[in-house]
Design an enzyme around this catalytic site. Structure first.
Site, PDB file in Angstrom:
ATOM      1  N   LYS A 127     -18.388  52.019  34.128  1.00  9.85           N
ATOM      2  CA  LYS A 127     -19.798  51.992  34.534  1.00  9.85           C
ATOM      3  C   LYS A 127     -20.628  51.041  33.671  1.00  9.85           C
ATOM      4  O   LYS A 127     -21.415  50.256  34.187  1.00  9.85           O
ATOM      5  CB  LYS A 127     -20.416  53.388  34.425  1.00  9.85           C
ATOM      6  CG  LYS A 127     -19.858  54.421  35.333  1.00  9.85           C
ATOM      7  CD  LYS A 127     -20.599  55.742  35.178  1.00  9.85           C
ATOM      8  CE  LYS A 127     -20.415  56.371  33.814  1.00  9.85           C
ATOM      9  NZ  LYS A 127     -19.031  56.765  33.532  1.00  9.85           N
ATOM     10  N   THR A 128     -20.465  51.154  32.359  1.00 16.00           N
ATOM     11  CA  THR A 128     -21.307  50.364  31.463  1.00 16.00           C
ATOM     12  C   THR A 128     -21.044  48.874  31.633  1.00 16.00           C
ATOM     13  O   THR A 128     -21.979  48.071  31.750  1.00 16.00           O
ATOM     14  CB  THR A 128     -21.074  50.782  30.001  1.00 16.00           C
ATOM     15  OG1 THR A 128     -21.446  52.155  29.849  1.00 16.00           O
ATOM     16  CG2 THR A 128     -21.898  49.925  29.053  1.00 16.00           C
ATOM     17  N   GLU A 171     -27.080  52.613  35.231  1.00 13.22           N
ATOM     18  CA  GLU A 171     -25.802  53.298  35.067  1.00 13.22           C
ATOM     19  C   GLU A 171     -26.002  54.773  35.383  1.00 13.22           C
ATOM     20  O   GLU A 171     -26.844  55.432  34.781  1.00 13.22           O
ATOM     21  CB  GLU A 171     -25.307  53.111  33.635  1.00 13.22           C
ATOM     22  CG  GLU A 171     -23.973  53.752  33.350  1.00 13.22           C
ATOM     23  CD  GLU A 171     -23.498  53.477  31.926  1.00 13.22           C
ATOM     24  OE1 GLU A 171     -22.588  54.198  31.485  1.00 13.22           O
ATOM     25  OE2 GLU A 171     -24.027  52.564  31.273  1.00 13.22           O
TER      26      GLU A 171
END
Length: 475
Positions: A127-128, A171
């Site tokens: 995700k990051t 995010e």
């Protein structure tokens, strides 16, 4: 969903945390008066103090009243981190008793997104990096996005920014189920692999939260989904009909032959990687500094979001190629005598496999030395065997004691379950320094304070190799 205009003056609990501090930065940039408290006086609080923000260290029942007296205004809304909960935080309980509007961190972020076109990035892994790549891509294309990401993005020097453009990249965290608070126009799901079973009762409950999240995509919006992940494919089958009924669409990406945005001609080496992206009759080349097949997929996800946002494939591919990295994602901490020290947040077996594979590609004929810190007793209990197997990808591996974070110990669950030597911190540093030779990579891995060992390793290498110059080539 609340909008910024409805919040009034906002007080943050857990203000030094990476997620909460990002929201506070965004609101401050948008002219919302803010204040906050954290349990520790961390460096990020200095940034807010320098901006004239009232900050308190240490939670207390009278902190909010104290801020109100200091500013001569009333606090209307309290935004709290996942750690600051009812019944567990005296300041939270006092605010709730005083009738303040209480929002979870994710609801505060959703309020920041409400006036923009949202791109929310979800998934068990990646995700990051994918969020960072998407923000970098949009920025490089001149679209001036806003973003809130769980790590500092190289090139921006921050994890949050209020841009003048129409897009907002966020995010979306599945760890506590709060990703369902977002209603994006475009959603990216990198993968769906059960985790955080301390919060979810079952794998089925974990998977259902992604179904709910995708159901929140705005009418006419798009889902960008990894075709190489079985969990993501299963999600796509469950939600496709609902999306289509609202005029939405699904774009898959991956190395899979049936992916709508397909990766091919992939090569990965010490200087990064190259690959081709194909969509319909168009192709474009991506040259990416970040190593690893997983990062090629992350870049493809970002490009997919770009396509859904109206970018041309060639423009999106060129823009994402400017991505230089995120903090704690294969982050170079230094180099001594040709020995690179790399830090990564990997804390799940799949992430561990991806990072060790990337290190193996980057190191060439050299060796990989890993120091891994298990994160959470519940995660260690669930994946001890898998962690142990993945660590065998390294030439040498040491394990630190479990980082407990928010958990109490579980009887019988120890780092020894991984089947590798369990060392104290300094012993692990010393072992890696002794073992490493020019051309090797030393990895510090995990979501806890193992990241602090990077500087110790660099210093240890400098002292151990004075005859070779001891010069540090930093990140």
């Amino acid at each position: 969903m609340s909008s910024l205009s409805q919040l009034g003056r906002v007080h943050f609990l857990g203000m030094a945390g990476v997620g909460v501090s990002a929201i506070a930065r965004l609101m401050l940039a948008e002219g919302v008066p803010v204040s906050g408290t954290d349990g520790k006086d961390l460096p990020v609080l200095r940034e807010f103090r320098d901006a004239g923000v009232p900050v308190r260290v240490g939670y207390a029942e009278d902190n909010i009243r104290s801020v109100e007296e200091e500013t001569g205004t009333t606090i209307d809304t309290v935004v709290a981190s996942s750690v600051a909960k009812a019944g567990r935080n005296v300041e939270y309980d006092a605010a709730a008793a005083a009738g303040k509007r209480m929002l979870h961190r994710s609801e505060g972020l959703a309020a920041c997104m409400s006036a923009k076109r949202g791109i929310a990035v979800a998934g068990t892994h990646g995700k990051t990096t994918t969020s960072s790549m998407t923000a970098v891509m949009l920025s490089a294309a001149g679209l001036e996005p806003s973003f809130a990401i769980g790590a500092t993005v190289s090139g921006f020097g921050t994890n949050a920014q209020a841009g003048a453009g129409q897009w907002f990249v966020a995010e979306a965290d599945e760890s506590d189920g709060t990703l369902v608070n977002y209603c994006p126009e475009i959603a990216i799901v990198t993968n769906v692999e059960p985790d955080h079973l301390d919060h979810y009762a079952s794998a089925e409950e974990f998977e259902q939260v992604f179904v709910t999240f995708v159901g929140n995509i705005l009418p006419g919006g798009a889902l960008v989904l990894c075709a190489d992940d079985d969990g993501a494919r299963s999600l796509g089958r469950k939600v496709a009909g609902g999306l289509e009924s609202k005029g939405g669409s699904v774009l898959t990406y991956g190395f899979a032959a049936d992916a709508g945005l397909r990766l091919s001609d992939h090569s990965d080496g010490a200087d990064g990687q190259r690959f081709t992206l194909s969509c319909h009759d168009e192709t474009a080349q991506v040259v990416l500094a970040a190593p690893g097949r997983h990062n090629a997929l992350n870049a493809a996800a970002a490009v997919g979001a770009g396509l859904c946002a109206g970018m041309a494939l060639s423009d999106a591919a060129e823009a994402v190629s400017s991505f230089a990295g995120s903090s704690r994602r294969f982050e170079k901490r230094g180099e001594i005598a040709g020995i690179r020290v790399i830090d990564d947040y990997a804390h799940h077996p799949t992430e561990l496999a991806a990072v060790l594979s990337a290190a193996r590609s980057a190191v060439g004929a050299g060796a990989v030395h890993a120091i891994f810190q298990p994160h959470l007793f519940t995660r260690t209990e669930a994946f001890a065997k898998e962690f142990g197997e993945e660590l065998r990808r390294a030439d040498t591996a040491a394990v630190l004691e479990i980082y407990p974070a928010r958990e109490e110990p579980i009887e019988g669950v120890t780092a020894e379950l991984l089947g590798h030597p369990v060392l104290q911190r300094q012993a692990a540093v010393d072992q890696a320094v002794r073992a490493a030779q020019p051309g090797d990579i030393i990895l510090t891995l995990g979501a806890g304070d193992v990241t602090e060992l990077g500087d110790d390793i660099v210093e240890g290498l400098r002292q151990a190799r004075p005859a070779e110059g001891g010069a540090v080539d930093g990140p």
